[in-house]
Structures are given as C-alpha cells and as structure tokens.
Motif scaffolding. Structure first.
Motif, PDB file in Angstrom:
ATOM      1  N   MET A   1     167.823  54.529 -80.914  1.00 19.28           N
ATOM      2  CA  MET A   1     167.010  55.528 -80.241  1.00 19.28           C
ATOM      3  C   MET A   1     165.720  54.894 -79.754  1.00 19.28           C
ATOM      4  N   LYS A   2     165.391  55.132 -78.477  1.00 21.87           N
ATOM      5  CA  LYS A   2     164.181  54.541 -77.932  1.00 21.87           C
ATOM      6  C   LYS A   2     162.957  55.263 -78.449  1.00 21.87           C
ATOM      7  N   MET A   3     161.888  54.514 -78.654  1.00 21.50           N
ATOM      8  CA  MET A   3     160.629  55.111 -79.067  1.00 21.50           C
ATOM      9  C   MET A   3     160.034  55.837 -77.882  1.00 21.50           C
ATOM     10  N   LEU A   4     159.229  56.848 -78.137  1.00 23.34           N
ATOM     11  CA  LEU A   4     158.669  57.632 -77.043  1.00 23.34           C
ATOM     12  C   LEU A   4     157.573  56.889 -76.322  1.00 23.34           C
ATOM     13  N   ASN A   5     156.908  55.954 -76.964  1.00 24.91           N
ATOM     14  CA  ASN A   5     155.870  55.191 -76.294  1.00 24.91           C
ATOM     15  C   ASN A   5     155.575  53.925 -77.061  1.00 24.91           C
ATOM     16  N   ASN A 196     160.208  57.162-102.073  1.00 24.56           N
ATOM     17  CA  ASN A 196     160.027  55.981-101.236  1.00 24.56           C
ATOM     18  C   ASN A 196     159.320  56.376 -99.940  1.00 24.56           C
ATOM     19  N   PRO A 197     158.116  55.849 -99.679  1.00 25.95           N
ATOM     20  CA  PRO A 197     157.354  56.285 -98.503  1.00 25.95           C
ATOM     21  C   PRO A 197     157.979  55.845 -97.189  1.00 25.95           C
ATOM     22  N   ILE A 198     158.681  54.728 -97.177  1.00 30.52           N
ATOM     23  CA  ILE A 198     159.300  54.254 -95.931  1.00 30.52           C
ATOM     24  C   ILE A 198     160.438  55.180 -95.528  1.00 30.52           C
ATOM     25  N   THR A 199     161.232  55.596 -96.508  1.00 26.17           N
ATOM     26  CA  THR A 199     162.318  56.527 -96.218  1.00 26.17           C
ATOM     27  C   THR A 199     161.766  57.856 -95.705  1.00 26.17           C
ATOM     28  N   GLY A 200     160.790  58.407 -96.409  1.00 25.07           N
ATOM     29  CA  GLY A 200     160.223  59.685 -95.990  1.00 25.07           C
ATOM     30  C   GLY A 200     159.596  59.632 -94.615  1.00 25.07           C
ATOM     31  N   TYR A 201     158.856  58.564 -94.347  1.00 28.03           N
ATOM     32  CA  TYR A 201     158.199  58.428 -93.039  1.00 28.03           C
ATOM     33  C   TYR A 201     159.231  58.351 -91.918  1.00 28.03           C
ATOM     34  N   ASN A 202     160.236  57.504 -92.091  1.00 25.26           N
ATOM     35  CA  ASN A 202     161.199  57.302 -91.021  1.00 25.26           C
ATOM     36  C   ASN A 202     162.106  58.502 -90.811  1.00 25.26           C
ATOM     37  N   LEU A 203     162.426  59.232 -91.875  1.00 27.26           N
ATOM     38  CA  LEU A 203     163.159  60.486 -91.705  1.00 27.26           C
ATOM     39  C   LEU A 203     162.336  61.473 -90.892  1.00 27.26           C
ATOM     40  N   SER A 204     161.068  61.608 -91.243  1.00 28.70           N
ATOM     41  CA  SER A 204     160.208  62.532 -90.511  1.00 28.70           C
ATOM     42  C   SER A 204     160.072  62.123 -89.048  1.00 28.70           C
ATOM     43  N   GLN A 209     160.985  63.151 -83.333  1.00 24.61           N
ATOM     44  CA  GLN A 209     161.411  62.718 -82.005  1.00 24.61           C
ATOM     45  C   GLN A 209     162.503  63.614 -81.440  1.00 24.61           C
ATOM     46  N   ARG A 210     163.261  64.272 -82.317  1.00 23.24           N
ATOM     47  CA  ARG A 210     164.282  65.223 -81.866  1.00 23.24           C
ATOM     48  C   ARG A 210     163.738  66.642 -81.778  1.00 23.24           C
ATOM     49  N   ASN A 211     162.442  66.771 -82.031  1.00 27.50           N
ATOM     50  CA  ASN A 211     161.757  68.063 -81.984  1.00 27.50           C
ATOM     51  C   ASN A 211     162.248  69.031 -83.063  1.00 27.50           C
ATOM     52  N   GLU A 212     162.761  68.482 -84.170  1.00 31.16           N
ATOM     53  CA  GLU A 212     163.118  69.306 -85.331  1.00 31.16           C
ATOM     54  C   GLU A 212     161.889  69.339 -86.234  1.00 31.16           C
ATOM     55  N   LEU A 213     160.927  70.148 -85.819  1.00 29.62           N
ATOM     56  CA  LEU A 213     159.581  70.029 -86.359  1.00 29.62           C
ATOM     57  C   LEU A 213     159.455  70.512 -87.800  1.00 29.62           C
ATOM     58  N   SER A 214     160.132  71.590 -88.143  1.00 28.71           N
ATOM     59  CA  SER A 214     160.024  72.092 -89.514  1.00 28.71           C
ATOM     60  C   SER A 214     160.587  71.091 -90.513  1.00 28.71           C
ATOM     61  N   LYS A 239     150.450  64.799 -85.707  1.00 31.03           N
ATOM     62  CA  LYS A 239     151.225  65.112 -84.507  1.00 31.03           C
ATOM     63  C   LYS A 239     152.248  66.212 -84.774  1.00 31.03           C
ATOM     64  N   VAL A 240     152.847  66.190 -85.965  1.00 31.65           N
ATOM     65  CA  VAL A 240     153.794  67.250 -86.323  1.00 31.65           C
ATOM     66  C   VAL A 240     153.074  68.599 -86.397  1.00 31.65           C
ATOM     67  N   GLU A 241     151.945  68.638 -87.112  1.00 32.24           N
ATOM     68  CA  GLU A 241     151.220  69.897 -87.284  1.00 32.24           C
ATOM     69  C   GLU A 241     150.628  70.377 -85.950  1.00 32.24           C
ATOM     70  N   GLN A 242     150.195  69.458 -85.119  1.00 34.75           N
ATOM     71  CA  GLN A 242     149.648  69.847 -83.813  1.00 34.75           C
ATOM     72  C   GLN A 242     150.718  70.494 -82.945  1.00 34.75           C
ATOM     73  N   ARG A 243     151.921  69.927 -82.988  1.00 41.36           N
ATOM     74  CA  ARG A 243     152.997  70.509 -82.180  1.00 41.36           C
ATOM     75  C   ARG A 243     153.439  71.855 -82.738  1.00 41.36           C
ATOM     76  N   LEU A 244     153.274  72.050 -84.049  1.00 37.42           N
ATOM     77  CA  LEU A 244     153.581  73.345 -84.659  1.00 37.42           C
ATOM     78  C   LEU A 244     152.411  74.320 -84.558  1.00 37.42           C
ATOM     79  N   GLN A 245     151.310  73.853 -83.967  1.00 41.33           N
ATOM     80  CA  GLN A 245     150.109  74.669 -83.753  1.00 41.33           C
ATOM     81  C   GLN A 245     149.471  75.111 -85.069  1.00 41.33           C
ATOM     82  N   ASN A 246     149.499  74.226 -86.057  1.00 45.38           N
ATOM     83  CA  ASN A 246     148.853  74.479 -87.340  1.00 45.38           C
ATOM     84  C   ASN A 246     147.477  73.813 -87.339  1.00 45.38           C
TER      85      ASN A 246
END
Length: 277
Positions: A1-5, A196-204, A209-214, A239-246
């Motif tokens: 999957m390509k990175m967004l930027n 594991n922080p690497i697993t959690g970060y990369n899952l999130s 990136q798929r816009n599955e924000l919750s 970025k997650v919370e901003q897109r969820l307008q929190n």
C-alpha cells in the motif's frame, strides 16, 4: 500500500528501523544464551556443561563478545569475534545466524544470505533464524520468499516468538502493498502481544489510511495512553482525532506533543494546521 505522502513514508521508515533493532536484540538474546541449536542437533531436551564440547564452550564466549559489540554498534569488531567463534567451532549454527545479522547491517546481502542458509542447514528447526532470514528477504523485496520463511517460523510448535514474527510479516506485507494481509498478520501479533507499540502503531496507521477511523482510534489511543507513546504515535493520534472532529482530544495530544517534543517537525505541522503531512 502506498503511503499518502512523503512525511508518512519517513515516519514508516523510522518505525521499520526501530522494529529491526528490537527484533535483532530479541534474536541475539537467544543466541547469547546458546538457545537450542546444539541441543536440537543432538536431539536432547537440555544440554548441561558436561555434555557440551570444549570447542562449543570457547565458541560461545566469542559469540557473547560478538553480541555485546553488535548491540553497541561496533559491527566490525563483532564480525571479527564471530569469525573467531566459527574458526573454533564451524558447526555453531547460532554463530552463523549472528553473522547473517552482521552482514545485513553491513549491507552485504550476499554474505548475509549465505550465513543464514548455513545456520538453517545446521539447525533447520531454529525459528529465530527463519525469522531473521525472512526479514532479510523482505529488505530485498523478495516478498514471496519472505512470507514463506516467516510462515515456517510461525508453524514451529516450540517457537515462543510468534508475536514478533507475525508483526514482522505484517510489516513486510505493508512494504509489498498487501494491505489486507498486513492487517491480518498485525492483528495476529496484537492478539499475542497487545503491548507492542510497533504493532499497535502500524495497525492504527493501516486503518487510518483506509479511513476506518474508529478502529484506528482504538489502537492509537491505547498506545498513546501508555508510557510507550512517542512523537509518531502522538501525531497519528492527532490526525485520527482531528478527522473524527474530536477537538478536545486533539488539543490534549497536541499538549503532550508540545511538552515532550517542542522542536519536532510534527509539532510544526500541527501549528500550521498541516494534518496531511
């Protein structure tokens, strides 16, 4: 999957580097303790001092020195020690494993490949070597071979490192552009080691990136509420919370970013409102 930027590409590269260091240290801990190679070759459950040949004992001393130098970043000195270990005991599978990691760091993939293959020939059941070999293959974009190596490691019923291998497989699948497969592998790793922080970060990040924000919010909040939060995880959380307008959550995370990383480019991006960086 390509990175967004490009910013996210740089963040991912840093996470991959941290991941490699962590995985290397895990593998070397097993090596330094003499984990399993000689025992497996003899078909014994446990080898005591009286069972072990004198040459193996001497080689282990060199091996332990090599591990120490490698962890300290003294790669050339580590290589010299591991060469001497192998002169002493040419059948020392764990030493070939470390030799492979050393040559990976030196970016000599031909000798790294040869080293891992020698280690696997001496002890085909060592899942740690299969794991390291899979990571090397992934670095070379040999993704199908990498998946095979990781899968063989995971299939070993005595292997205690499945969480790290599922995680590394997931990261490799991200590199290969296999988003759904990566989510599955990272999810398996998370089930085994949710801390594991690497697993959690990369899952999130995948879910964001798929816009599955919750779903992305679930993983990144758990990470940011722990002592393992860092500048990348806080920025992704923002970025997650901003897109969820929190707005409250955004400001709380930004406060942590400002306090802990006042000179970071992530804070600069936040203050510019550049949430796509």
């Amino acid at each position: 999957m390509k990175m967004l930027n490009s910013q996210w590409r740089q963040d991912r590269q840093r996470l991959f580097y941290v991941c490699f260091l962590l995985l290397t240290l895990v593998g070397l801990s097993a090596c330094a303790s003499g984990g399993g190679g000689y025992e497996a070759s003899r078909g014994l459950e446990m080898v005591t001092d009286s069972d072990e040949p004198e040459v193996r004992k001497r080689a282990k001393i060199r091996m332990q020195l090599a591990v120490g130098y490698f962890e300290q970043g003294q790669t050339t000195v580590a290589l010299d020690e591991i060469k001497q270990a192998l002169v002493t005991d040419p059948g020392f599978a764990e030493a070939f494993n470390l030799r492979g990691l050393i040559y990976m760091r030196l970016n000599d993939m031909r000798l790294a490949d040869e080293s891992f293959r020698r280690s696997m020939a001496l002890n085909p059941k060592d899942a740690n070597v299969l794991h390291n070999y899979g990571w090397m293959l992934c670095q070379q974009a040999r993704y199908n071979e990498a998946v095979q190596a990781f899968s063989q490691a995971i299939a070993n019923p005595t292997y205690g490192g499945r969480a790290k291998t599922w995680m590394t497989l997931g990261l490799c699948q991200v590199r290969a552009g296999q988003s759904l497969e990566a989510e599955h592998s990272l999810g398996k790793s998370y089930e085994l080691d949710a801390g594991n922080p690497i697993t959690g970060y990369n899952l999130s990040l995948l879910l964001f990136q798929r816009n599955e924000l919750s779903r992305a919010q679930f993983y990144i909040r758990r990470l940011n509420n722990s002592e393992l939060a860092n500048v990348e995880s806080l920025w992704l959380g923002i970025k997650v919370e901003q897109r969820l307008q929190n707005a409250d959550a955004v400001q709380q995370l930004a406060g942590q970013l400002r306090k802990r990383y006042p000179q970071s480019r992530e804070l600069t991006a936040f203050e510019r409102g550049a949430f796509n960086e």
